[in-house]
Enzyme design. Structure first.
Site, mmCIF file in Angstrom:
data_model
loop_
_atom_site.group_PDB
_atom_site.id
_atom_site.type_symbol
_atom_site.label_atom_id
_atom_site.label_comp_id
_atom_site.label_asym_id
_atom_site.label_seq_id
_atom_site.Cartn_x
_atom_site.Cartn_y
_atom_site.Cartn_z
ATOM 1 N N ASP A 62 0.882 -1.157 0.000
ATOM 2 C CA ASP A 62 0.000 0.000 0.000
ATOM 3 C C ASP A 62 0.923 1.211 0.000
ATOM 4 O OD1 ASP A 62 -1.606 2.180 0.592
ATOM 5 O OD2 ASP A 62 -2.778 1.133 2.114
ATOM 6 N N ALA A 92 -4.721 6.818 -8.202
ATOM 7 C CA ALA A 92 -6.094 7.057 -7.775
ATOM 8 C C ALA A 92 -6.664 8.158 -8.647
ATOM 9 C CB ALA A 92 -6.138 7.474 -6.307
ATOM 10 N N ILE A 93 -7.714 7.850 -9.403
ATOM 11 C CA ILE A 93 -8.363 8.829 -10.266
ATOM 12 C C ILE A 93 -9.586 9.372 -9.536
ATOM 13 C CG2 ILE A 93 -9.488 9.228 -12.479
ATOM 14 C CD1 ILE A 93 -7.909 6.883 -13.608
ATOM 15 N N SER A 140 -0.375 11.762 -16.679
ATOM 16 C CA SER A 140 -1.610 11.887 -17.455
ATOM 17 C C SER A 140 -1.514 13.045 -18.440
ATOM 18 C CB SER A 140 -2.797 12.126 -16.513
ATOM 19 O OG SER A 140 -3.963 12.464 -17.247
ATOM 20 N N TYR A 154 -7.482 15.213 -9.395
ATOM 21 C CA TYR A 154 -6.567 14.238 -9.992
ATOM 22 C C TYR A 154 -5.437 14.923 -10.758
ATOM 23 C CZ TYR A 154 -5.003 10.603 -13.287
ATOM 24 O OH TYR A 154 -4.257 9.736 -14.038
ATOM 25 N N ALA A 156 -4.273 17.914 -10.477
ATOM 26 C CA ALA A 156 -3.371 18.642 -9.584
ATOM 27 C C ALA A 156 -2.303 17.706 -9.032
ATOM 28 C CB ALA A 156 -4.157 19.285 -8.445
ATOM 29 N N LYS A 158 -1.216 14.917 -10.469
ATOM 30 C CA LYS A 158 -0.316 14.520 -11.554
ATOM 31 C C LYS A 158 0.619 15.664 -11.936
ATOM 32 C CE LYS A 158 -1.478 10.233 -12.199
ATOM 33 N NZ LYS A 158 -0.527 9.126 -11.931
#
Length: 260
Positions: A62, A92-93, A140, A154, A156, A158
């Protein structure tokens, strides 16, 4: 480009129990790499490793727990006899409007996409320096160029990941730090957290020219990872974008004008 460079390379793939990470791990294994499949689901990773076409082990990690980030590196080194490269596919999207996103949305997404990537890199770094290896991160296309409404939390994270990778490069120029910019991908397998507040914003994507409905495939991303690991040179950035229907390149709007 070395045809044999992948053979025997010891690679840790995070987020490898499903989706892109699973396909990346299987592909590298079939090409001769020795792969540690790791995710929160240890049983799934062990099953994948048993079924892989090559040398593989399954591990638990994790990435939001620092002790597990350290441990997964140690177990990879013990299980494969060393560590040459890492692929950080965990993600995590979060699909949520910014005015709806509370602290938990931000915390969960940042801890996975940024903090997890930083901690895994920290513990893998001494091994990558010894092997002149690569640390590959899945970013992304939405993190650069025009903003995607409904995806702000999300993107932000990436964007933060992108900047962090640039800093790793200047602090440790003897390791390859690669960002693979990925577009919307079918069967991505990453954790998607969806709130209805994002829906009205997402319906605008096509008109804005940021998304056409075309999808990448996990195998296309796996082939990009393979390209990086086979190369005799550092490859800083790779963009994987679907061909049909075509999308504007990241940083360019639908009219061909560079986004600011």
């Amino acid at each position: 480009m070395s045809e044999n460079r992948l053979v025997g390379r010891r690679v840790l793939v995070l987020g490898a129990s499903a989706g892109i990470g699973l396909v990346v791990g299987r592909h590298l294994c079939a090409e001769g790499a020795h792969v540690a499949f790791a995710s929160r689901r240890k049983d799934a990773c062990e099953d994948v490793a048993r079924q892989a076409n090559g040398t593989a082990i399954g591990l638990a990690c994790d990435v939001t727990e620092e002790s597990q980030c350290e441990e997964v590196v140690e177990r990879t080194v013990a299980g494969l006899g060393g560590l040459d490269d890492v692929v950080f596919s965990t993600g995590a999207i979060s699909l949520v409007a910014l005015d709806t996103a509370d602290a938990e949305w931000w915390r969960r997404t940042f801890e996975t996409n940024v903090m997890g990537a930083a901690l895994v890199t920290r513990y893998a770094l001494p091994h990558l320096e010894r092997s002149a290896g690569s640390m590959i991160y899945l970013s992304s296309v939405a993190s650069i160029g025009a903003a995607w409404p409904g995806l702000g939390v999300y993107t932000a994270t990436k964007a933060a990941l992108n900047r962090m990778v640039e800093t790793w490069r200047v602090e440790h120029p003897d390791v390859g730090f690669t960002r693979i910019f990925v577009g919307p991908t079918a069967d991505a397998g990453t954790g998607t957290n969806f709130d209805m507040s994002a829906f009205e914003h997402m319906t605008r994507w096509a008109a804005m020219g940021v998304a056409s409905g075309a999808m990448d495939t996990p195998m296309a991303v796996a082939e990009a990872v393979e390209l990086v690991l086979r190369s005799d040179s550092w490859i800083a950035d790779v963009t994987v974008a679907p061909k049909d229907p075509p999308l504007p390149w990241p940083g360019v709007d639908a009219g061909g004008v560079a986004a600011v």
